[in-house]
Structures are given as C-alpha cells and as structure tokens.
Design a protein around this motif. Structure first.
Motif, mmCIF file in Angstrom:
data_model
loop_
_atom_site.group_PDB
_atom_site.id
_atom_site.type_symbol
_atom_site.label_atom_id
_atom_site.label_comp_id
_atom_site.label_asym_id
_atom_site.label_seq_id
_atom_site.Cartn_x
_atom_site.Cartn_y
_atom_site.Cartn_z
ATOM 1 N N TRP A 35 8.909 6.319 4.040
ATOM 2 C CA TRP A 35 9.998 5.226 3.304
ATOM 3 C C TRP A 35 10.622 5.933 1.780
ATOM 4 N N GLY A 36 9.981 7.183 1.376
ATOM 5 C CA GLY A 36 10.094 7.960 0.467
ATOM 6 C C GLY A 36 9.046 7.586 -0.624
ATOM 7 N N ASN A 37 8.411 7.106 -0.410
ATOM 8 C CA ASN A 37 7.434 6.948 -1.662
ATOM 9 C C ASN A 37 6.893 7.958 -1.915
ATOM 10 N N ASP A 38 6.302 8.114 -3.616
ATOM 11 C CA ASP A 38 5.347 9.333 -3.456
ATOM 12 C C ASP A 38 3.862 8.442 -3.527
ATOM 13 N N THR A 39 3.172 9.030 -2.848
ATOM 14 C CA THR A 39 1.566 8.273 -2.970
ATOM 15 C C THR A 39 1.144 9.024 -2.248
ATOM 16 N N ILE A 40 -0.257 8.341 -3.440
ATOM 17 C CA ILE A 40 -1.740 8.675 -2.936
ATOM 18 C C ILE A 40 -2.438 7.338 -3.535
ATOM 19 N N LEU A 41 -3.568 7.818 -1.756
ATOM 20 C CA LEU A 41 -4.167 6.866 -1.134
ATOM 21 C C LEU A 41 -5.710 7.175 -1.592
ATOM 22 N N LEU A 42 -6.413 6.767 -1.974
ATOM 23 C CA LEU A 42 -7.854 7.575 -2.374
ATOM 24 C C LEU A 42 -8.392 6.037 -2.284
ATOM 25 N N PHE A 43 -9.536 6.790 -1.003
ATOM 26 C CA PHE A 43 -10.445 5.395 -0.813
ATOM 27 C C PHE A 43 -12.605 6.098 -0.839
ATOM 28 N N ASP A 44 -13.467 5.290 -1.286
ATOM 29 C CA ASP A 44 -14.838 5.999 -1.703
ATOM 30 C C ASP A 44 -15.689 5.084 0.030
ATOM 31 N N ASP A 46 -19.105 5.530 0.752
ATOM 32 C CA ASP A 46 -20.645 5.604 0.661
ATOM 33 C C ASP A 46 -21.376 4.959 2.077
ATOM 34 N N LYS A 47 -21.716 5.742 2.986
ATOM 35 C CA LYS A 47 -22.648 4.892 3.618
ATOM 36 C C LYS A 47 -24.051 4.409 3.718
ATOM 37 N N MET A 48 -23.907 4.674 2.248
ATOM 38 C CA MET A 48 -24.751 3.020 1.744
ATOM 39 C C MET A 48 -24.429 2.169 1.745
ATOM 40 N N LEU A 49 -23.494 2.272 1.150
ATOM 41 C CA LEU A 49 -22.441 1.159 0.311
ATOM 42 C C LEU A 49 -21.877 -0.140 1.998
ATOM 43 N N LYS A 50 -22.487 -1.500 1.323
ATOM 44 C CA LYS A 50 -21.681 -2.674 2.191
ATOM 45 C C LYS A 50 -20.566 -2.442 2.143
ATOM 46 N N ASN A 51 -19.443 -1.774 0.816
ATOM 47 C CA ASN A 51 -18.459 -1.682 0.437
ATOM 48 C C ASN A 51 -17.291 -1.435 0.933
ATOM 49 N N VAL A 52 -16.337 -1.101 0.915
ATOM 50 C CA VAL A 52 -15.772 0.528 1.254
ATOM 51 C C VAL A 52 -14.257 0.237 -0.481
ATOM 52 N N SER A 53 -14.012 0.498 -1.337
ATOM 53 C CA SER A 53 -13.544 0.250 -2.576
ATOM 54 C C SER A 53 -11.844 1.670 -2.380
ATOM 55 N N GLY A 54 -10.919 1.068 -2.880
ATOM 56 C CA GLY A 54 -10.421 2.117 -3.007
ATOM 57 C C GLY A 54 -8.613 2.013 -3.582
ATOM 58 N N ILE A 55 -7.560 2.705 -4.129
ATOM 59 C CA ILE A 55 -6.853 2.569 -4.951
ATOM 60 C C ILE A 55 -5.869 2.990 -4.120
ATOM 61 N N PHE A 56 -4.619 2.378 -4.212
ATOM 62 C CA PHE A 56 -3.252 3.633 -4.008
ATOM 63 C C PHE A 56 -2.057 3.233 -4.686
ATOM 64 N N ILE A 58 1.335 4.188 -5.718
ATOM 65 C CA ILE A 58 2.600 4.622 -4.856
ATOM 66 C C ILE A 58 3.689 4.050 -5.797
ATOM 67 N N ASP A 59 3.772 5.360 -6.230
ATOM 68 C CA ASP A 59 5.509 5.370 -7.400
ATOM 69 C C ASP A 59 5.326 5.084 -8.198
ATOM 70 N N GLY A 60 3.674 5.196 -9.046
ATOM 71 C CA GLY A 60 3.050 5.204 -9.916
ATOM 72 C C GLY A 60 2.759 4.060 -10.263
ATOM 73 N N PHE A 61 2.817 3.255 -9.794
ATOM 74 C CA PHE A 61 2.375 1.453 -9.355
ATOM 75 C C PHE A 61 1.100 1.303 -8.981
ATOM 76 N N SER A 62 -0.639 1.194 -9.505
ATOM 77 C CA SER A 62 -1.779 0.922 -8.895
ATOM 78 C C SER A 62 -2.323 -0.254 -7.827
ATOM 79 N N TYR A 63 -2.209 -0.132 -7.146
ATOM 80 C CA TYR A 63 -3.132 -1.421 -6.319
ATOM 81 C C TYR A 63 -4.552 -1.658 -5.288
ATOM 82 N N VAL A 64 -4.968 -1.907 -6.673
ATOM 83 C CA VAL A 64 -6.897 -1.658 -5.587
ATOM 84 C C VAL A 64 -7.193 -2.506 -4.314
ATOM 85 N N PHE A 65 -8.208 -1.922 -4.207
ATOM 86 C CA PHE A 65 -8.967 -3.149 -3.179
ATOM 87 C C PHE A 65 -10.473 -2.918 -2.810
ATOM 88 N N THR A 66 -11.087 -3.662 -2.210
ATOM 89 C CA THR A 66 -12.387 -3.670 -2.388
ATOM 90 C C THR A 66 -13.151 -4.601 -0.480
#
Length: 109
Positions: A35-44, A46-56, A58-66
């Motif tokens: 789509w032409g977006n400047d994109t970085i996707l990061l996530f963690d 960790d096999k020891m944790l019950k949750n996965v968290s990350g951040i998108f 996209i075009d300088g805006f941050s979207y966090v998830f857990t």
C-alpha cells in the motif's frame, strides 16, 4: 497482495503457534508495504510469558498491542484468517484506515 485461502488453512493447521504468528505478521507487513506505507513491525514472543506484545509503526504513527497467547492459539484453530482480522482490527481501533485488497477481503469474510 494476493493470498490463497487453501494454503492459509494448511499453514494454520500445521504450523506451531509462534511460527504462525510470525507468518501473519509478515503478511501484514507485506500488505502495508504494498500500500506504500513506511512500516516497522516489532513484537516480543517470549516463550516464558503468557502474552505477546508488539508495536506497529506505520508512517510515523505507533499502534501498540498485547494479547494472550491462548487467545491467539484459539484464533489460529478457529479460522485461517481470524488472527489477521484481530490484528487489523486493533490497527483500525487505533485510527489506521484500511484499504482494499484480496488479503483484507479474506481476513474480513
């Protein structure tokens, strides 16, 4: 981005949870780049944790998830694109505007 429902069904069944999550994240990244977006996707994943968290970033805006891994596993087992839908919905809730594509159609059918 073009995607195959039959192949995705197979992958959802045979891939372990971490690999499938990584696959979905990669599909999302490819779609965003298409789509032409400047994109970085990061996530963690960790096999020891019950949750996965990350951040998108996209075009300088941050979207966090857990999410709980058991929720993600249930989505993987429920439907081939259910996990994608959850992640895209998280972006939309944060203000991201979806565009049309074959992949998005499959995720939201």
């Amino acid at each position: 981005m073009n995607t195959s429902g039959m192949l995705r069904s197979y992958l959802a069944k045979v891939m372990d949870q971490e690999s499938f999550f990584f696959h979905v994240i990669n599909c999302m990244e490819k779609q965003l780049i298409d789509w032409g977006n400047d994109t970085i996707l990061l996530f963690d994943w960790d096999k020891m944790l019950k949750n996965v968290s990350g951040i998108f970033i996209i075009d300088g805006f941050s979207y966090v998830f857990t999410f709980e891994k058991k929720q993600l596993k249930a989505l993987q087992e429920q439907a081939p694109y259910a996990l994608d839908r959850l992640l895209w919905e998280e972006l939309v809730e944060g203000g991201f505007v979806l565009k049309e594509s074959n992949y998005i159609d499959k995720a939201f059918i």
